[in-house]
Design a protein around this motif. Structure first.
Motif, PDB file in Angstrom:
ATOM      1  N   SER A 160       0.857  -1.184   0.000  1.00  0.00           N
ATOM      2  CA  SER A 160       0.000   0.000   0.000  1.00  0.00           C
ATOM      3  C   SER A 160       0.896   1.238   0.000  1.00  0.00           C
ATOM      4  N   PRO A 161       0.372   2.395  -0.414  1.00  0.00           N
ATOM      5  CA  PRO A 161       1.217   3.592  -0.498  1.00  0.00           C
ATOM      6  C   PRO A 161       1.949   3.937   0.801  1.00  0.00           C
ATOM      7  N   ASP A 162       1.326   3.660   1.945  1.00  0.00           N
ATOM      8  CA  ASP A 162       1.993   3.970   3.215  1.00  0.00           C
ATOM      9  C   ASP A 162       2.847   2.823   3.740  1.00  0.00           C
ATOM     10  N   THR A 207       0.093  -1.413  -6.831  1.00  0.00           N
ATOM     11  CA  THR A 207      -0.893  -0.504  -6.242  1.00  0.00           C
ATOM     12  C   THR A 207      -0.775   0.876  -6.851  1.00  0.00           C
ATOM     13  N   ASP A 208      -1.895   1.619  -6.850  1.00  0.00           N
ATOM     14  CA  ASP A 208      -1.876   2.999  -7.329  1.00  0.00           C
ATOM     15  C   ASP A 208      -1.808   3.957  -6.147  1.00  0.00           C
ATOM     16  N   SER A 209      -1.917   5.255  -6.427  1.00  0.00           N
ATOM     17  CA  SER A 209      -1.752   6.258  -5.374  1.00  0.00           C
ATOM     18  C   SER A 209      -2.899   6.269  -4.374  1.00  0.00           C
ATOM     19  N   ALA A 210      -4.037   5.677  -4.721  1.00  0.00           N
ATOM     20  CA  ALA A 210      -5.176   5.607  -3.805  1.00  0.00           C
ATOM     21  C   ALA A 210      -5.208   4.288  -3.036  1.00  0.00           C
ATOM     22  N   PHE A 253       1.962   9.360 -14.404  1.00  0.00           N
ATOM     23  CA  PHE A 253       1.678   8.045 -13.795  1.00  0.00           C
ATOM     24  C   PHE A 253       0.260   7.554 -14.085  1.00  0.00           C
ATOM     25  N   ARG A 254      -0.292   7.984 -15.207  1.00  0.00           N
ATOM     26  CA  ARG A 254      -1.615   7.517 -15.625  1.00  0.00           C
ATOM     27  C   ARG A 254      -1.542   6.545 -16.806  1.00  0.00           C
ATOM     28  N   GLY A 286      -0.638   6.265 -10.636  1.00  0.00           N
ATOM     29  CA  GLY A 286       0.276   5.564  -9.743  1.00  0.00           C
ATOM     30  C   GLY A 286       1.123   6.574  -8.995  1.00  0.00           C
ATOM     31  N   ARG A 287       2.291   6.144  -8.580  1.00  0.00           N
ATOM     32  CA  ARG A 287       3.201   7.012  -7.837  1.00  0.00           C
ATOM     33  C   ARG A 287       4.616   6.494  -8.056  1.00  0.00           C
TER      34      ARG A 287
END
Length: 295
Positions: A160-162, A207-210, A253-254, A286-287
Motif C-alpha cells: 500500500s502507499p503507506d 498498487t496505485d496512489s489511492a 503516472f496515468r 500511480g506514484r
C-alpha cells in the motif's frame, strides 16, 4: 455482477512486440523515464523508452524475475541465484545475497520496494510442483524470511502507499492476501480477493496512489483493479491470454504497462500478441516507486 464493477473496453496499444516467453516485472523508472521489464525464461532484461520508442536488452546470467532502481543510481536484479547489482553500462551482474542456496530448484519471481527502501520479494518452485516459495525482505544488507507460509508460486508482493499492507499472491490457490506490516515485520495474512478458476489465476500485483490493487490474470486475458476493501472496480481486456503484471508510469503516472507471456497457451492456440507489452490509460494515477536501499 458486483455493484460498481465496470468492465472497460479501453484503448489498448502494443508498445513492445518482442514476444517474450515469460514477460514479467514491469517497473517504471521515474528518474530515467523508462520502463524496465524482463523475460524470465529467456534470461533477458529489457528497457523501453516510451518517449523515443527505443528498446534495449541485456543478457542475464540466470533466470531473472525483476529489475528495480536503487538509491545509489544503480539497479538491483532478482536472479535465480539471488539478488545482484546490475550495471546497464557494462551489462555486469554482481552478486549481493542469495536467500535460498539450499533450494536450487527455486527462483526469484517478483518484487517491490517499501517506503524505507527495503525490497520485498518472493521465490517459487521453478517446476511449479513443490510448496517451496517464500516471501522475503532485503534491507540493503541482510535477507529475512517474512514468516508467511510457503506456497508453490508466490506473486507480488506489492505494498500500500503507506507501506502498512503487503499484498501477497498465492497464484495456484487463486488468492490475493493482505498482510499487515509494521517495523519491517509481516503479520497475519487475510484473504483480500479470490479469483474464480474460470477467470484465470492472479499473477503480479501493484498498487496505485489511492491504494487500489492492479492484478494481471494468467489465463484470463485481462487486468483487474480492486479497491482497498477488496471490491472489484474495473476489468481491462488485453490481447493476450497470460497477463503477468501491470505497472503505472509515464509523466503523470496515468499510463499502465502490462506484460504478458507466450508460454502456457492451450495447445494449438495462435500466440498472436502473446509475450508483448501493452499500454492503456487509467483514471487513478500511480506514484513513483521508492528507490531500493543497498549497503
Amino acid at each position: 455482477m458486483p455493484q460498481g464493477w465496470e468492465r472497460v473496453m479501453t484503448d489498448v496499444r502494443t508498445v513492445w512486440s518482442g514476444k517474450a516467453l515469460l514477460g514479467e516485472g514491469p517497473c517504471w523508472d521515474a528518474g530515467r523515464g523508462v520502463l524496465w521489464f524482463v523475460d524470465i525464461k529467456n534470461r533477458r532484461v529489457h528497457r523501453l523508452d516510451p518517449a523515443s520508442g527505443e528498446a534495449r536488452s541485456w543478457d542475464a546470467p540466470a533466470q531473472v524475475g525483476w529489475v528495480l532502481p536503487a538509491q545509489d543510481g544503480g539497479l538491483v536484479a532478482g536472479l535465480q541465484t539471488g539478488l545482484a547489482r546490475f550495471d546497464p553500462e557494462t551489462g555486469a551482474f554482481t552478486p549481493l545475497a542469495d536467500p535460498e542456496p539450499h533450494l536450487p530448484g527455486n527462483r526469484l519471481n517478483d518484487a517491490t520496494v517499501a517506503p524505507d527502501g527495503s525490497i520485498w520479494f518472493g521465490t517459487m518452485h521453478d517446476s511449479e510442483e513443490a510448496e517451496s516459495g517464500r516471501v522475503y525482505r532485503f534491507d540493503g544488507r541482510d535477507i529475512a524470511d517474512s514468516g508467511i507460509a510457503p506456497v508453490t508460486i508466490t506473486n507480488g508482493p506489492a505494498l500500500s502507499p503507506d507501506g502498512t499492507i503487503l499484498y501477497h499472491v498465492d497464484t495456484i490457490a487463486g488468492v490475493i492476501h493482505a498482510v499487515p506490516v509494521e517495523g519491517g515485520q509481516a503479520g497475519e495474512p487475510r484473504a483480500f480477493a479470490r479469483i474464480a478458476p474460470q477467470d484465470g489465476n492472479p499473477d503480479g500485483v501493484s498498487t496505485d496512489s489511492a491504494g487500489n490493487v492492479w492484478v494481471g490474470l494468467w489465463g484470463g486475458g485481462c487486468a483487474r483493479l480492486y479497491a482497498p476493501d477488496g471490491s472489484l472496480l474495473r476489468e481491462v481486456k488485453l490481447p493476450a491470454a497470460n497477463i503477468t503484471k501491470v505497472a503505472l508510469g509515464g509523466a503523470d503516472f496515468r499510463t499502465a504497462y502490462a506484460t504478458s507471456a507466450s508460454i502456457g497457451l492451450p495447445e494449438g492456440e495462435d500466440a498472436g500478441e502473446a509475450g508483448n507489452v501493452f499500454t492503456f490509460q487509467v483514471e487513478v494515477p500511480g506514484r513513483p516507486l521508492p528507490l531500493a536501499k543497498l549497503a
